[in-house]
Design a protein around this motif. Structure first.
Motif, PDB file in Angstrom:
ATOM      1  N   ALA A   1       8.027   5.335  14.946  1.00 15.20           N
ATOM      2  CA  ALA A   1       6.880   6.104  15.445  1.00 15.20           C
ATOM      3  C   ALA A   1       6.464   7.182  14.445  1.00 15.20           C
ATOM      4  O   ALA A   1       5.268   7.346  14.147  1.00 15.20           O
ATOM      5  CB  ALA A   1       7.225   6.729  16.797  1.00 15.20           C
ATOM      6  N   VAL A   2       7.440   7.917  13.917  1.00 13.24           N
ATOM      7  CA  VAL A   2       7.120   8.977  12.951  1.00 13.24           C
ATOM      8  C   VAL A   2       6.531   8.372  11.683  1.00 13.24           C
ATOM      9  O   VAL A   2       5.577   8.916  11.115  1.00 13.24           O
ATOM     10  CB  VAL A   2       8.383   9.813  12.636  1.00 13.24           C
ATOM     11  N   PHE A   3       7.086   7.254  11.253  1.00  8.58           N
ATOM     12  CA  PHE A   3       6.553   6.602  10.054  1.00  8.58           C
ATOM     13  C   PHE A   3       5.091   6.220  10.253  1.00  8.58           C
ATOM     14  O   PHE A   3       4.244   6.489   9.399  1.00  8.58           O
ATOM     15  CB  PHE A   3       7.380   5.359   9.721  1.00  8.58           C
ATOM     16  N   VAL A   4       4.778   5.587  11.365  1.00  9.02           N
ATOM     17  CA  VAL A   4       3.401   5.135  11.621  1.00  9.02           C
ATOM     18  C   VAL A   4       2.448   6.322  11.694  1.00  9.02           C
ATOM     19  O   VAL A   4       1.372   6.322  11.079  1.00  9.02           O
ATOM     20  CB  VAL A   4       3.343   4.300  12.918  1.00  9.02           C
ATOM     21  N   VAL A   5       2.844   7.355  12.439  1.00  7.32           N
ATOM     22  CA  VAL A   5       1.972   8.527  12.606  1.00  7.32           C
ATOM     23  C   VAL A   5       1.717   9.203  11.258  1.00  7.32           C
ATOM     24  O   VAL A   5       0.565   9.489  10.891  1.00  7.32           O
ATOM     25  CB  VAL A   5       2.590   9.528  13.609  1.00  7.32           C
ATOM     26  N   LEU A   6       2.790   9.465  10.494  1.00 10.86           N
ATOM     27  CA  LEU A   6       2.621  10.159   9.220  1.00 10.86           C
ATOM     28  C   LEU A   6       1.953   9.274   8.172  1.00 10.86           C
ATOM     29  O   LEU A   6       1.201   9.768   7.323  1.00 10.86           O
ATOM     30  CB  LEU A   6       3.980  10.634   8.710  1.00 10.86           C
ATOM     31  N   TYR A   7       2.191   7.980   8.253  1.00  6.76           N
ATOM     32  CA  TYR A   7       1.568   7.066   7.301  1.00  6.76           C
ATOM     33  C   TYR A   7       0.048   7.084   7.450  1.00  6.76           C
ATOM     34  O   TYR A   7      -0.691   7.195   6.463  1.00  6.76           O
ATOM     35  CB  TYR A   7       2.111   5.654   7.513  1.00  6.76           C
ATOM     36  N   PHE A   8      -0.425   7.006   8.686  1.00  4.96           N
ATOM     37  CA  PHE A   8      -1.881   7.004   8.902  1.00  4.96           C
ATOM     38  C   PHE A   8      -2.474   8.403   8.747  1.00  4.96           C
ATOM     39  O   PHE A   8      -3.618   8.543   8.307  1.00  4.96           O
ATOM     40  CB  PHE A   8      -2.203   6.408  10.266  1.00  4.96           C
ATOM     41  N   TYR A   9      -1.700   9.429   9.059  1.00  2.00           N
ATOM     42  CA  TYR A   9      -2.167  10.800   8.796  1.00  2.00           C
ATOM     43  C   TYR A   9      -2.348  11.006   7.300  1.00  2.00           C
ATOM     44  O   TYR A   9      -3.381  11.530   6.847  1.00  2.00           O
ATOM     45  CB  TYR A   9      -1.158  11.805   9.355  1.00  2.00           C
ATOM     46  N   HIS A  10      -1.368  10.589   6.532  1.00  2.00           N
ATOM     47  CA  HIS A  10      -1.449  10.712   5.078  1.00  2.00           C
ATOM     48  C   HIS A  10      -2.619   9.892   4.541  1.00  2.00           C
ATOM     49  O   HIS A  10      -3.392  10.358   3.684  1.00  2.00           O
ATOM     50  CB  HIS A  10      -0.127  10.236   4.471  1.00  2.00           C
ATOM     51  N   GLY A  11      -2.777   8.672   5.042  1.00  2.00           N
ATOM     52  CA  GLY A  11      -3.864   7.823   4.576  1.00  2.00           C
ATOM     53  C   GLY A  11      -5.235   8.378   4.883  1.00  2.00           C
ATOM     54  O   GLY A  11      -6.182   8.190   4.110  1.00  2.00           O
ATOM     55  N   ALA A  12      -5.357   9.104   6.007  1.00  2.00           N
ATOM     56  CA  ALA A  12      -6.656   9.680   6.379  1.00  2.00           C
ATOM     57  C   ALA A  12      -7.102  10.754   5.401  1.00  2.00           C
ATOM     58  O   ALA A  12      -8.297  11.070   5.327  1.00  2.00           O
ATOM     59  CB  ALA A  12      -6.571  10.265   7.789  1.00  2.00           C
ATOM     60  N   LEU A  13      -6.159  11.302   4.623  1.00  2.00           N
ATOM     61  CA  LEU A  13      -6.480  12.370   3.681  1.00  2.00           C
ATOM     62  C   LEU A  13      -6.727  11.851   2.274  1.00  2.00           C
ATOM     63  O   LEU A  13      -7.003  12.646   1.371  1.00  2.00           O
ATOM     64  CB  LEU A  13      -5.332  13.391   3.655  1.00  2.00           C
ATOM     65  N   LEU A  14      -6.632  10.539   2.097  1.00  2.00           N
ATOM     66  CA  LEU A  14      -6.709   9.971   0.758  1.00  2.00           C
ATOM     67  C   LEU A  14      -7.999   9.190   0.542  1.00  2.00           C
ATOM     68  O   LEU A  14      -8.710   8.859   1.481  1.00  2.00           O
ATOM     69  CB  LEU A  14      -5.510   9.034   0.514  1.00  2.00           C
ATOM     70  N   ASN A  15      -8.224   8.893  -0.730  1.00  2.00           N
ATOM     71  CA  ASN A  15      -9.342   8.037  -1.133  1.00  2.00           C
ATOM     72  C   ASN A  15      -8.799   6.620  -1.281  1.00  2.00           C
ATOM     73  O   ASN A  15      -8.471   6.168  -2.369  1.00  2.00           O
ATOM     74  CB  ASN A  15      -9.933   8.543  -2.454  1.00  2.00           C
ATOM     75  N   LEU A  16      -8.672   5.917  -0.160  1.00  2.00           N
ATOM     76  CA  LEU A  16      -7.929   4.659  -0.134  1.00  2.00           C
ATOM     77  C   LEU A  16      -8.697   3.522  -0.796  1.00  2.00           C
ATOM     78  O   LEU A  16      -9.716   3.063  -0.293  1.00  2.00           O
ATOM     79  CB  LEU A  16      -7.576   4.279   1.306  1.00  2.00           C
ATOM     80  N   THR A  17      -8.185   3.112  -1.948  1.00  2.00           N
ATOM     81  CA  THR A  17      -8.682   1.892  -2.603  1.00  2.00           C
ATOM     82  C   THR A  17      -7.509   1.023  -3.012  1.00  2.00           C
ATOM     83  O   THR A  17      -7.689  -0.059  -3.558  1.00  2.00           O
ATOM     84  CB  THR A  17      -9.501   2.233  -3.864  1.00  2.00           C
ATOM     85  N   ASP A  18      -6.309   1.523  -2.781  1.00  2.00           N
ATOM     86  CA  ASP A  18      -5.100   0.805  -3.197  1.00  2.00           C
ATOM     87  C   ASP A  18      -4.772  -0.315  -2.223  1.00  2.00           C
ATOM     88  O   ASP A  18      -5.307  -0.382  -1.123  1.00  2.00           O
ATOM     89  CB  ASP A  18      -3.931   1.790  -3.297  1.00  2.00           C
ATOM     90  N   SER A  19      -3.835  -1.164  -2.630  1.00  2.00           N
ATOM     91  CA  SER A  19      -3.411  -2.275  -1.786  1.00  2.00           C
ATOM     92  C   SER A  19      -2.626  -1.760  -0.597  1.00  2.00           C
ATOM     93  O   SER A  19      -2.039  -0.681  -0.651  1.00  2.00           O
ATOM     94  CB  SER A  19      -2.561  -3.242  -2.596  1.00  2.00           C
ATOM     95  N   PRO A  20      -2.586  -2.498   0.519  1.00  2.00           N
ATOM     96  CA  PRO A  20      -1.854  -2.053   1.694  1.00  2.00           C
ATOM     97  C   PRO A  20      -0.358  -1.954   1.429  1.00  2.00           C
ATOM     98  O   PRO A  20       0.158  -2.485   0.453  1.00  2.00           O
ATOM     99  CB  PRO A  20      -2.178  -3.134   2.730  1.00  2.00           C
ATOM    100  N   ALA A  21       0.336  -1.273   2.366  1.00  2.00           N
ATOM    101  CA  ALA A  21       1.759  -1.000   2.184  1.00  2.00           C
ATOM    102  C   ALA A  21       2.569  -2.283   2.032  1.00  2.00           C
ATOM    103  O   ALA A  21       3.518  -2.338   1.246  1.00  2.00           O
ATOM    104  CB  ALA A  21       2.268  -0.179   3.367  1.00  2.00           C
TER     105      ALA A  21
END
Length: 582
Positions: free
Chosen positions: A228-248
């Motif tokens: 649960a913590v991984f999923v929450v922090l993963y998407f929180y972190h991703g929301a702050l980034l300029n995502l163009t990289d490949s998925p996890a």
């Protein structure tokens, strides 16, 4: 769950007499003093030992995040912990020194976790000895607190191990343990290499638990919280980034293929040989501890089946050295942290054996003496041989010459606060580059027009490459090497700047400028550039595109150097590369 439920005694052993108590206290004092010396050596290394290319690269993620261009969602979570570094200094080396000091603190707390885990089964002196073994290991002295993911994830993973091995498995400790695992995986997916250790510990606790249903609930709590913590922090972190990289999933798959699936047997054997020389007594002690754990027998005390399984679980991260591609010196702080508990087991085995106390004292004194030598050499002598002062002065010079951010080429984002053009030229990065056969540097020059180049690895130092009698076994693509030769000239040490060397052996010579800007003419004779008369020392703005040079003396040589008489301090005597390796 209590210690009684899992059949482990946490009571401190009662002294058998005044002499025995004095001996025990003197052991603790001596070990503690040597441990304090090791920590002091770690601080000295943090402040004075050469910065490795990986550390600059790790810092660059912090600036990418600050500038809104960070695109990697996995293995970059550390940026939230270190965005204050830019306030310390404008010099990246100074920033890394500050980060290292923070990691020394984390490593010291990691040592406390090792002590807590060891005290579950061992005497206080043995637990301190386990911590000392961790801090006195050669590679750990030099790189245990380097600015990489390894010391950070080790801190979180050892915290989680200490929590799940607590005397009482309260719900808050289980939740915190799961959160620590999640953060560790977000920072580096190599944290998954600890999964077998956690798995065997869960089996050990389950087998000896009097209430197995409760144990299943406790294990499930850690797993659910971690996910649960991984999923929450993963998407929180991703929301702050300029995502163009490949998925996890792609990142994990590529990492697995490169670091494990495609690795040879003992890929880091070169560094292991060094360790076997300088840390021989550590390995002997560790092997003795493993032997005791395997036979589940200490002199005068039999280990429980649960203790045996837990102790053996600590060897799993160590076993990764046989197949993990990136088993470089900095990896040892990650893989050895749990295993050092077995060194503490060896200490108790020596102290409780049937040999004479004099013989045991000689053996333990030899071990401690060679540990002290290792601390002195790796913590105080080696930093004088490989200091970071020249790196700090080099970075200062770059900031002086280019006070505002400008793009540049190097192997590792050494000027992390400026945008790097190119790619991370680690061994992994070079393998991928050669496999793809794509002229990345040529494209970067055309697209980003980097003003300077730092030849901080042999592939980029094209002026020195031209002097080699034989080509390197691995090198840049011909298009990239040609682009560097045509657009950059040596300026000071490893620093190249945009420029051109021209040999005017015809009435008119066409030349191409890919990096527009003001240039200074260097030579001995005047030259006509685009119908404009220029004397040596004069400056001219050269726009992007083709230009025409006309010599006033046939066969003359001229140089265009970027900038208006760009400053060049006196060169230090003798050539020394920016990075000298691990």
């Amino acid at each position: 769950m209590t210690s009684k439920e899992i059949n482990v005694s946490y009571a401190k052993p009662a002294p058998t007499g005044i002499g025995s108590e004095c001996c025990r206290l003197s052991q603790i004092r001596g070990l503690s003093l040597l441990l304090a010396f090791a920590i002091a050596a770690r601080i000295h290394v943090a402040l004075f030992y050469e910065v490795n290319w990986d550390e600059f690269y790790y810092l660059s993620f912090v600036y990418q995040y600050e500038n809104g261009v960070l695109s990697a969602q996995l293995q970059t979570f550390h940026v939230h912990f270190f965005n204050w570094l830019k306030l310390i200094s404008s010099n990246e080396v100074t920033q890394i020194k500050a980060a290292r000091l923070v990691l020394v603190i984390l490593q010291s707390i990691t040592g406390f976790f090792i002590y807590r885990i060891a005290r579950r089964m061992l005497s206080p002196a043995a637990a301190i000895f386990a911590v000392l073994c961790y801090f006195a290991f050669s590679f750990n002295i030099r790189m245990g607190a380097s600015f990489r993911s390894d010391p950070i994830v080790t801190f979180f993973l050892m915290a989680s191990l200490a929590l799940v091995l607590s005397e009482k498995l309260e719900i808050k400790r289980l939740v915190l343990a799961g959160a620590c695992i999640a953060i560790a995986v977000l920072i580096s997916i190599k944290s998954l290499l600890y999964l077998p250790t956690f798995g065997l510990i869960a089996i050990a606790l389950f087998c000896d638990s009097q209430t197995r249903s409760k144990m299943i609930y406790q294990v499930a709590t850690v797993l659910v919280v971690a996910l649960a913590v991984f999923v929450v922090l993963y998407f929180y972190h991703g929301a702050l980034l300029n995502l163009t990289d490949s998925p996890a999933a792609d990142t994990v798959s590529r990492s697995f293929d490169k670091t494990i699936k495609s690795a040879t047997f003992l890929p880091g054997f070169f560094y292991l040989k060094y360790s076997l020389l300088y840390d021989l007594f550590f390995w002997i002690t560790l092997i003795y501890g493993v032997k005791i754990a395997c036979v589940a027998l200490l002199p005068k005390k039999r280990l429980s089946r649960q203790d045996q399984l837990i102790l053996l679980s600590f060897t799993f991260p160590l076993c990764t050295i046989f197949f993990y591609r990136n088993a470089f010196p900095y990896f040892y702080s990650f893989m050895l942290a749990p295993a050092t508990v077995l060194c503490g087991l060896a200490w108790d085995g020596l102290k409780l054996n049937s040999r004479s106390s004099k013989e045991t004292t000689v053996v333990t004194s030899c071990i401690l003496f060679f540990m002290a030598l290792s601390i002195c050499y790796h913590g105080f002598i080696l930093p004088k041989k490989k200091p970071l002062q020249s790196q700090q002065e080099f970075v200062d010079l770059v900031h002086t010459l280019f006070p505002s951010p400008t793009s540049y080429i190097d192997c590792c984002s050494m000027i992390s606060s400026y945008p790097q053009a190119g790619f991370f030229m680690s061994s992994w990065g070079m393998d991928s580059y050669i496999q793809e056969q794509r002229p990345i540097l040529k494209s970067s020059i055309e697209r980003q027009q980097p003003t300077f180049l730092i030849a901080n690895n042999r592939f980029l130092d094209h002026a020195r490459l031209a002097e080699l009698a034989e080509p390197l076994p691995k090198q840049l693509l011909h298009q990239d090497l040609t682009a560097l030769e045509q657009n950059y000239i040596p300026h000071w040490g490893a620093l190249y700047v945009a420029g051109k060397h021209l040999y005017l052996q015809a009435d008119t010579v066409d030349f191409m400028i890919s990096i527009p800007g003001e240039y200074t003419l260097e030579g001995t004779q005047p030259t006509v550039i685009d119908k404009q008369w220029l004397s040596p020392g004069e400056t001219v703005y050269l726009a992007f595109g083709k230009h025409i040079a006309e010599p006033t003396l046939l066969g003359q040589e001229i140089t265009f150097r970027w900038g208006n008489h760009l400053y060049r301090p006196p060169l230090p005597s003798g050539y020394r590369p920016i990075f000298t390796g691990f």
